[in-house]
Design an enzyme around this catalytic site. Structure first.
Site, PDB file in Angstrom:
ATOM      1  N   HIS A 264      45.881  29.428  25.065  1.00 63.23           N
ATOM      2  CA  HIS A 264      47.027  30.441  25.521  1.00 63.23           C
ATOM      3  C   HIS A 264      47.110  31.717  24.590  1.00 63.23           C
ATOM      4  O   HIS A 264      47.183  32.712  25.308  1.00 63.23           O
ATOM      5  CB  HIS A 264      48.196  29.375  25.024  1.00 63.23           C
ATOM      6  CG  HIS A 264      49.677  30.186  25.576  1.00 63.23           C
ATOM      7  ND1 HIS A 264      50.388  29.754  26.776  1.00 63.23           N
ATOM      8  CD2 HIS A 264      50.336  30.871  24.925  1.00 63.23           C
ATOM      9  CE1 HIS A 264      51.533  30.643  26.927  1.00 63.23           C
ATOM     10  NE2 HIS A 264      51.566  31.328  25.631  1.00 63.23           N
ATOM     11  N   GLU A 265      47.170  31.547  23.241  1.00 66.31           N
ATOM     12  CA  GLU A 265      47.276  32.568  22.347  1.00 66.31           C
ATOM     13  C   GLU A 265      46.254  33.688  22.763  1.00 66.31           C
ATOM     14  O   GLU A 265      46.404  34.917  22.504  1.00 66.31           O
ATOM     15  CB  GLU A 265      47.652  32.533  21.066  1.00 66.31           C
ATOM     16  CG  GLU A 265      48.644  31.462  20.666  1.00 66.31           C
ATOM     17  CD  GLU A 265      50.053  31.953  21.256  1.00 66.31           C
ATOM     18  OE1 GLU A 265      50.228  33.216  21.417  1.00 66.31           O
ATOM     19  OE2 GLU A 265      50.896  31.342  21.478  1.00 66.31           O
ATOM     20  N   HIS A 268      47.064  35.986  25.534  1.00 64.71           N
ATOM     21  CA  HIS A 268      47.710  36.832  25.149  1.00 64.71           C
ATOM     22  C   HIS A 268      46.843  38.064  24.542  1.00 64.71           C
ATOM     23  O   HIS A 268      46.961  39.078  24.796  1.00 64.71           O
ATOM     24  CB  HIS A 268      48.992  36.490  23.993  1.00 64.71           C
ATOM     25  CG  HIS A 268      50.033  35.918  24.785  1.00 64.71           C
ATOM     26  ND1 HIS A 268      50.839  36.390  25.796  1.00 64.71           N
ATOM     27  CD2 HIS A 268      50.489  34.559  24.572  1.00 64.71           C
ATOM     28  CE1 HIS A 268      51.863  35.628  26.067  1.00 64.71           C
ATOM     29  NE2 HIS A 268      51.642  34.616  25.267  1.00 64.71           N
ATOM     30  N   GLU A 294      52.915  36.848  29.605  1.00 66.39           N
ATOM     31  CA  GLU A 294      52.781  35.371  29.777  1.00 66.39           C
ATOM     32  C   GLU A 294      51.858  34.943  30.976  1.00 66.39           C
ATOM     33  O   GLU A 294      51.155  33.817  31.040  1.00 66.39           O
ATOM     34  CB  GLU A 294      54.010  34.686  30.127  1.00 66.39           C
ATOM     35  CG  GLU A 294      54.349  33.171  29.792  1.00 66.39           C
ATOM     36  CD  GLU A 294      54.103  33.070  28.207  1.00 66.39           C
ATOM     37  OE1 GLU A 294      54.146  33.692  27.465  1.00 66.39           O
ATOM     38  OE2 GLU A 294      53.867  31.647  27.706  1.00 66.39           O
TER      39      GLU A 294
HETATM   40 ZN    ZN Z   1      52.974  32.793  25.519  1.00 65.21          ZN
END
Ligand code: ZN
Length: 510
Positions: A264-265, A268, A294
């Site tokens: 997830h990170e 980003h 997101e």
């Molecule tokens: Zn996030």
């Protein structure tokens, strides 16, 4: 180049560097700083916050923007200089509306509230937080009131995170999405649960880390311009386009937490690392909105990282790194990481029920700001809503109204809708990417992601903040944001996993 533009750029770089220095101090605070550093760090952050606000709102910037207006109008909308002037004008106008005293009051209150929350949350003590939250609500209202002319008092707060969005637009989208999601949630609830025991095995941190690092390297995360460290609540941050860092947390008894939060990170971070290098030091050198940001993290975490194709390649790699999984069949693992179950905690929720957590928070933000709900009634309202939406009991407010840091370290309003907007966007972007480059799924099943990353770089990442979220979605996918691709994705994946079919199809073959 227009001579004023050169001066403006130099000034904007100072603002940027002050902001990035703030981020560096915050990163250190949540990774390596010993507790003894807390007091001075609070002081340093507040000083930097004041300096950044002063330089962001300096009269020179306003004067130069006025002088550059004619030049701006002569530029092509898509040009970098036009984008720079648009975004600078927008953030200058926003920053100058809010009095310095309010910014300072907000900052001091936020850090005191955050400190109190770190103790009140484990204790489940909502009553202790309620008076502070009242003040947060009051400050959030006062902040919004600096932008008169809104339809809902939440609008300026939403606009600050997801530029161009209003409470009414988000509400309409969420109503459609909720109506579309509930039949899927209910259909799955009637089916046997997926076994998730295999995720609870004890696996060494070093093995977890090696595997996650191998995957994000293959995604394209550049360790020459980033690093991975440990923290309490995983996040991404950056200090320049050449230094985009991510953090994770290893749980000894749950391999999926560190793995998916790292993916997830990294999603980003891929966005920030992919911004055009020439935007460095300008307001264009950031992701364009909370929702688009997101969309990138959720795309890599879920559409890639929880997909069958991905694991058809990576499961044997995981088994090689974690011998504990030698006897766990791939199907058992795949079903475990895609188990759908009502739960109390947003950040641990599955792809299907996650959005209901976001909608609950979004609705409460509106109710609080618009005066339909009093802070003192929030914890009880939360328990009722969880009962209605999930059929679960919140026994401790730690897992209810106290669970998310957002309201306890910042403002109320505009802080949650981006998570669900991002989910919806992620499916629409992924669909467009696969339409334009049909070999993406095949590549993914070979552990390669270059086609996908190139498409995202070209259509999303490189533009930074030059285009708004809706411009990015229109340009990249050929139409406005819609829930259909997302719902098709969810049914396409969870239909076969749980043996359920969309309501309009159910019974068609009988
Ligand atoms: Zn996030």
């Amino acid at each position: 180049m227009h001579p004023r533009l050169t001066e403006l750029r130099a000034r904007l770089r100072d603002v940027y560097d002050l902001d990035m220095t703030t981020s560096l101090l915050q990163w250190d605070q949540t990774t390596y700083m010993p507790p003894g550093g807390a007091e001075a760090r609070g002081r340093q952050l507040s000083l930097l916050g004041r300096l950044a606000h002063q330089s962001r709102t300096h009269a020179d910037i306003g004067r130069w923007l006025d002088e550059l207006r004619a030049h701006e109008q002569s530029l092509d909308y898509d040009s970098d200089d036009a984008g720079l002037l648009r975004v600078t004008r927008r953030s200058f106008e926003r920053a100058t509306r809010v009095p310095m005293e309010l910014v300072a009051e907000f900052q001091n209150h936020a850090s005191a509230t955050y400190q109190a929350w770190t103790e009140a949350r484990p204790a489940g003590d909502f009553a202790r937080m309620a008076p502070m939250l009242e003040k947060t609500l009051d400050l959030s209202r006062r902040w919004a009131e600096c932008f008169p002319g809104y339809e809902s008092i939440a609008d300026p707060l939403i606009d600050a995170q997801d530029f161009g969005m209003k409470a009414s637009t988000v509400k309409a989208l969420f109503a459609d999405l909720r109506a579309a999601l509930l039949p899927l949630v209910r259909a799955i609830a009637d089916r046997p649960r997926h076994e998730t025991d295999c995720l609870r095995m004890a696996v060494s941190e070093s093995a977890q880390q090696r595997f996650a690092v191998e995957v994000i390297r293959r995604f394209g995360y550049d360790f020459e311009r980033g690093r991975l460290d440990r923290t309490h609540h995983p996040f991404m941050t950056k200090f320049s386009l050449g230094d985009v860092r991510i953090t994770t947390k290893y749980r000894p008894d749950d391999v999926s937490f560190a793995l998916f939060s790292t993916l997830h990170e990294a999603g980003h971070a891929l966005y920030e690392q992919g911004i055009a290098a020439e935007y460095e030091g300008t307001p264009l050198a950031h992701g364009t909105s909370a929702g688009v940001h997101e969309s990138q993290s959720r795309l890599w975490e879920n559409l890639v990282g929880r997909s069958q194709g991905f694991w058809s390649f990576y499961y044997s790699r995981l088994q090689a790194e974690m011998p504990e999984y030698r006897d766990v069949p791939i199907d058992t693992f795949y079903r475990a990481i895609n188990s759908v179950e009502p739960s109390l905690i947003r950040i641990e929720a599955d792809e299907v029920t996650y959005n209901l957590h976001v909608m609950l928070r979004f609705d409460f933000e509106l109710d609080l700001l618009e005066g339909r709900l009093a802070v003192r009634d929030l914890a009880e309202a939360w328990r009722e809503r969880i009962r209605a939406d999930f059929g679960l009991e919140v026994d401790n407010d730690r897992d209810g109204a106290l669970q998310d840091v957002h309201w306890y370290g910042g403002n109320i309003g505009g802080v949650f809708q981006g998570y669900t907007l991002g989910n919806v966007m992620s499916a629409q972007l992924y669909q467009a990417a696969c339409r334009s480059r049909p070999s993406i799924p095949e590549q993914m099943a070979r552990g390669e992601f270059t086609q996908l990353l190139e498409w995202l770089r070209e259509h999303v990442h490189r533009h930074g903040s030059k285009f708004t979220a809706s411009e990015i979605i229109e340009r990249a996918t050929g139409g406005p944001l819609k829930i259909d691709p997302y719902m098709r994705y969810l049914w396409g994946k969870y239909g076969p996993l749980y043996g359920v079919r969309p309501p309009q199809l159910a019974g068609a073959s009988r």
